[in-house]
Design a protein around this motif. Sequence first.
Motif, PDB file in Angstrom:
ATOM      1  N   SER A 233       2.501 -46.522  33.762  1.00  0.00           N
ATOM      2  CA  SER A 233       3.944 -46.770  33.672  1.00  0.00           C
ATOM      3  C   SER A 233       4.545 -46.392  32.319  1.00  0.00           C
ATOM      4  O   SER A 233       5.735 -46.095  32.224  1.00  0.00           O
ATOM      5  N   LEU A 234       3.745 -46.376  31.248  1.00  0.00           N
ATOM      6  CA  LEU A 234       4.257 -46.115  29.901  1.00  0.00           C
ATOM      7  C   LEU A 234       3.598 -44.904  29.252  1.00  0.00           C
ATOM      8  O   LEU A 234       4.275 -43.956  28.844  1.00  0.00           O
ATOM      9  N   LEU A 235       2.272 -44.917  29.164  1.00  0.00           N
ATOM     10  CA  LEU A 235       1.566 -43.896  28.389  1.00  0.00           C
ATOM     11  C   LEU A 235       1.670 -42.514  29.023  1.00  0.00           C
ATOM     12  O   LEU A 235       2.001 -41.524  28.346  1.00  0.00           O
ATOM     13  N   LEU A 236       1.384 -42.415  30.309  1.00  0.00           N
ATOM     14  CA  LEU A 236       1.401 -41.104  30.954  1.00  0.00           C
ATOM     15  C   LEU A 236       2.799 -40.469  30.952  1.00  0.00           C
ATOM     16  O   LEU A 236       2.912 -39.266  30.665  1.00  0.00           O
ATOM     17  N   PRO A 237       3.873 -41.203  31.252  1.00  0.00           N
ATOM     18  CA  PRO A 237       5.198 -40.565  31.170  1.00  0.00           C
ATOM     19  C   PRO A 237       5.522 -40.018  29.786  1.00  0.00           C
ATOM     20  O   PRO A 237       6.089 -38.933  29.660  1.00  0.00           O
ATOM     21  N   ILE A 238       5.161 -40.769  28.732  1.00  0.00           N
ATOM     22  CA  ILE A 238       5.409 -40.277  27.374  1.00  0.00           C
ATOM     23  C   ILE A 238       4.584 -39.025  27.116  1.00  0.00           C
ATOM     24  O   ILE A 238       5.060 -38.040  26.542  1.00  0.00           O
ATOM     25  N   TRP A 239       3.331 -39.029  27.556  1.00  0.00           N
ATOM     26  CA  TRP A 239       2.446 -37.882  27.363  1.00  0.00           C
ATOM     27  C   TRP A 239       2.989 -36.656  28.096  1.00  0.00           C
ATOM     28  O   TRP A 239       3.031 -35.558  27.529  1.00  0.00           O
ATOM     29  N   LEU A 292     -12.770 -41.695  34.792  1.00  0.00           N
ATOM     30  CA  LEU A 292     -12.496 -40.369  35.336  1.00  0.00           C
ATOM     31  C   LEU A 292     -11.015 -40.005  35.221  1.00  0.00           C
ATOM     32  O   LEU A 292     -10.666 -38.864  34.897  1.00  0.00           O
ATOM     33  N   SER A 293     -10.135 -40.969  35.446  1.00  0.00           N
ATOM     34  CA  SER A 293      -8.705 -40.656  35.491  1.00  0.00           C
ATOM     35  C   SER A 293      -8.112 -40.376  34.114  1.00  0.00           C
ATOM     36  O   SER A 293      -7.225 -39.525  33.975  1.00  0.00           O
ATOM     37  N   CYS A 294      -8.580 -41.062  33.079  1.00  0.00           N
ATOM     38  CA  CYS A 294      -7.980 -40.885  31.753  1.00  0.00           C
ATOM     39  C   CYS A 294      -8.157 -39.460  31.205  1.00  0.00           C
ATOM     40  O   CYS A 294      -7.186 -38.848  30.743  1.00  0.00           O
ATOM     41  N   PRO A 295      -9.360 -38.883  31.247  1.00  0.00           N
ATOM     42  CA  PRO A 295      -9.468 -37.485  30.798  1.00  0.00           C
ATOM     43  C   PRO A 295      -8.661 -36.524  31.667  1.00  0.00           C
ATOM     44  O   PRO A 295      -8.145 -35.516  31.157  1.00  0.00           O
ATOM     45  N   LEU A 296      -8.531 -36.814  32.958  1.00  0.00           N
ATOM     46  CA  LEU A 296      -7.700 -35.971  33.813  1.00  0.00           C
ATOM     47  C   LEU A 296      -6.241 -35.992  33.347  1.00  0.00           C
ATOM     48  O   LEU A 296      -5.555 -34.962  33.348  1.00  0.00           O
ATOM     49  N   MET A 297      -5.762 -37.171  32.962  1.00  0.00           N
ATOM     50  CA  MET A 297      -4.395 -37.275  32.455  1.00  0.00           C
ATOM     51  C   MET A 297      -4.234 -36.455  31.174  1.00  0.00           C
ATOM     52  O   MET A 297      -3.222 -35.777  30.973  1.00  0.00           O
ATOM     53  N   ALA A 298      -5.225 -36.501  30.305  1.00  0.00           N
ATOM     54  CA  ALA A 298      -5.160 -35.726  29.068  1.00  0.00           C
ATOM     55  C   ALA A 298      -5.157 -34.230  29.361  1.00  0.00           C
ATOM     56  O   ALA A 298      -4.518 -33.440  28.648  1.00  0.00           O
ATOM     57  N   LEU A 299      -5.839 -33.828  30.442  1.00  0.00           N
ATOM     58  CA  LEU A 299      -5.956 -32.421  30.783  1.00  0.00           C
ATOM     59  C   LEU A 299      -4.606 -31.783  31.118  1.00  0.00           C
ATOM     60  O   LEU A 299      -4.461 -30.553  31.026  1.00  0.00           O
ATOM     61  N   THR A 300      -3.600 -32.586  31.476  1.00  0.00           N
ATOM     62  CA  THR A 300      -2.290 -32.027  31.826  1.00  0.00           C
ATOM     63  C   THR A 300      -1.667 -31.253  30.661  1.00  0.00           C
ATOM     64  O   THR A 300      -0.790 -30.414  30.883  1.00  0.00           O
ATOM     65  N   ALA A 301      -2.102 -31.534  29.435  1.00  0.00           N
ATOM     66  CA  ALA A 301      -1.550 -30.820  28.277  1.00  0.00           C
ATOM     67  C   ALA A 301      -2.189 -29.453  28.074  1.00  0.00           C
ATOM     68  O   ALA A 301      -1.713 -28.670  27.249  1.00  0.00           O
ATOM     69  N   ASP A 302      -3.251 -29.154  28.824  1.00  0.00           N
ATOM     70  CA  ASP A 302      -4.004 -27.922  28.589  1.00  0.00           C
ATOM     71  C   ASP A 302      -3.888 -26.918  29.731  1.00  0.00           C
ATOM     72  O   ASP A 302      -4.620 -25.938  29.757  1.00  0.00           O
ATOM     73  N   VAL A 303      -2.982 -27.160  30.653  1.00  0.00           N
ATOM     74  CA  VAL A 303      -2.842 -26.277  31.805  1.00  0.00           C
ATOM     75  C   VAL A 303      -1.405 -25.774  31.881  1.00  0.00           C
ATOM     76  O   VAL A 303      -0.505 -26.346  31.260  1.00  0.00           O
ATOM     77  N   PRO A 304      -1.161 -24.694  32.625  1.00  0.00           N
ATOM     78  CA  PRO A 304       0.217 -24.202  32.767  1.00  0.00           C
ATOM     79  C   PRO A 304       1.135 -25.238  33.387  1.00  0.00           C
ATOM     80  O   PRO A 304       0.687 -26.176  34.062  1.00  0.00           O
ATOM     81  N   ALA A 305       2.441 -25.056  33.171  1.00  0.00           N
ATOM     82  CA  ALA A 305       3.436 -26.024  33.633  1.00  0.00           C
ATOM     83  C   ALA A 305       3.373 -26.245  35.131  1.00  0.00           C
ATOM     84  O   ALA A 305       3.570 -27.363  35.613  1.00  0.00           O
ATOM     85  N   TRP A 306       3.057 -25.182  35.889  1.00  0.00           N
ATOM     86  CA  TRP A 306       3.048 -25.328  37.345  1.00  0.00           C
ATOM     87  C   TRP A 306       1.787 -26.020  37.846  1.00  0.00           C
ATOM     88  O   TRP A 306       1.744 -26.507  38.985  1.00  0.00           O
ATOM     89  N   VAL A 307       0.755 -26.123  37.005  1.00  0.00           N
ATOM     90  CA  VAL A 307      -0.481 -26.809  37.383  1.00  0.00           C
ATOM     91  C   VAL A 307      -0.454 -28.280  36.958  1.00  0.00           C
ATOM     92  O   VAL A 307      -1.061 -29.129  37.613  1.00  0.00           O
ATOM     93  N   ALA A 308       0.265 -28.577  35.887  1.00  0.00           N
ATOM     94  CA  ALA A 308       0.267 -29.934  35.333  1.00  0.00           C
ATOM     95  C   ALA A 308       0.651 -30.997  36.359  1.00  0.00           C
ATOM     96  O   ALA A 308       0.008 -32.061  36.409  1.00  0.00           O
ATOM     97  N   PRO A 309       1.688 -30.799  37.196  1.00  0.00           N
ATOM     98  CA  PRO A 309       2.008 -31.835  38.182  1.00  0.00           C
ATOM     99  C   PRO A 309       0.857 -32.129  39.144  1.00  0.00           C
ATOM    100  O   PRO A 309       0.624 -33.289  39.513  1.00  0.00           O
ATOM    101  N   ALA A 310       0.130 -31.088  39.539  1.00  0.00           N
ATOM    102  CA  ALA A 310      -0.993 -31.297  40.453  1.00  0.00           C
ATOM    103  C   ALA A 310      -2.115 -32.091  39.774  1.00  0.00           C
ATOM    104  O   ALA A 310      -2.714 -32.993  40.385  1.00  0.00           O
ATOM    105  N   ILE A 311      -2.397 -31.755  38.521  1.00  0.00           N
ATOM    106  CA  ILE A 311      -3.426 -32.501  37.784  1.00  0.00           C
ATOM    107  C   ILE A 311      -2.988 -33.952  37.594  1.00  0.00           C
ATOM    108  O   ILE A 311      -3.787 -34.885  37.764  1.00  0.00           O
TER     109      ILE A 311
END
Length: 429
Positions: A233-239, A292-311
């Motif tokens: 609710s807080l960390l992921l939206p800011i990230w 497992l979920s926390c590193p996946l959330m971090a991975l959204t910063a390392d992929v293209p914009a169109w892939v980030a929502p799926a990750i």
Amino acid sequence: MRSSQRARGGPDFGPQRALIAASFVSRVGNGLFNTAAALYFTLVVHLPATQVGVGLTIAGLCGLAAGIPAGNLADRYGPRPVWLTALAVQTVAMATFVLIDSWLAFTLVATLDRLAGTAAGAAGGAIVSRIGGERPAAFRARLRTYVNLGVVLGTLGAAFAVQIDTRPAYTALILANAASFAFAALIGLLRIPAYRPLPRPPGHGRLAVLADRPYVAFVALYSAMGLQYQTVSLLLPIWLSAHTDAPRWTVAAVYAINSGVCALLQSRLGSRVETPRQGGRAFRIAGLLFLLSCPLMALTADVPAWVAPAIAAAAVCVHSVGEVWESSGGYALAFGLAPDHAQGQYQGLFGIGFDAGQALAPVVLTGLVLGLGHAGWLLLGVFFATVGAAGPPVAAWAERTRPARTPAQERPDESPPLETTTDGVPEHR
């Protein structure tokens, strides 16, 4: 004619449905209010955001003080009167928000609301324990499913008022939340039994729960694991907003996916977690899923914009399944380890621990995790897995220290509730 042939101590689905309805109504109101509260206080009342934050922090910390005293009152006089009184106070406090015009008034009203909310949680927990019937885990899972749905519906309703963005629109949300507390209290008054308090054994004091070291250890674990709620609710939206190129709608999608997965799976998974031992194992499963979920959330910063929502969606799905296991394990331990005669007191401490963890969560998540970036996300996942791994041994320790229950001590109520008919539904002439 109403049947009186129900097996003594069997589940009474009338009160269960009533408590689900009351909880659903009040959570719809919470969803309406919580979505727009910050906007109302800053844009309508014109309080600086920092003052709103300080006021809410003061209110939250003061509210912790009501947990154990309210629980003791519920154990001594029965949970329903305490619960109904707390809901009445919340009704008045919430309605008073439309009249405030200063920071001091805001803080005082918010503190009153939090005190009543904490008291309602302690007494409500005791009611849940008494109403749960022969399969309390299944009932608690159903209850949480409808609570989640209520919040979702309230949040969707608040979106219209936020879009209108006028004082009358925000005022309507606040008054609707006040009305939801009043309606929930009315349902409770008419349809939830006034259970008699259970006899206390000699030597059981008002702070006995603090001497129950295994239970205190469990509350500490649950408080720490509670950081996972604000991870979504807080960390992921800011990230997502600050560290990725994901579209802005991704944040809204994250909320929707989290709520949807929890609503769909809560009854299916939660009904499997009934005993404290199963609760400890559920904690371990939750910790591994968060790992497992926390590193996946971090991975959204390392992929293209169109892939980030799926990750992000995949990460939140995994995290939400962990949330279902975590909440189910928490309920199994919170209720299963508490003595029947002191459910109010024990649920009071349980609520204090959770609220304290939520109060610290913004500082920990935004200060440490965001500050460390990818390493912070990985450490957060390891932290959750470590806390989860402690679940089984704490549960086993706690079970070893519980007194053996004789047939005469089994919880099904030996006498019908006060002011009720034979089927457990309050009778009103």
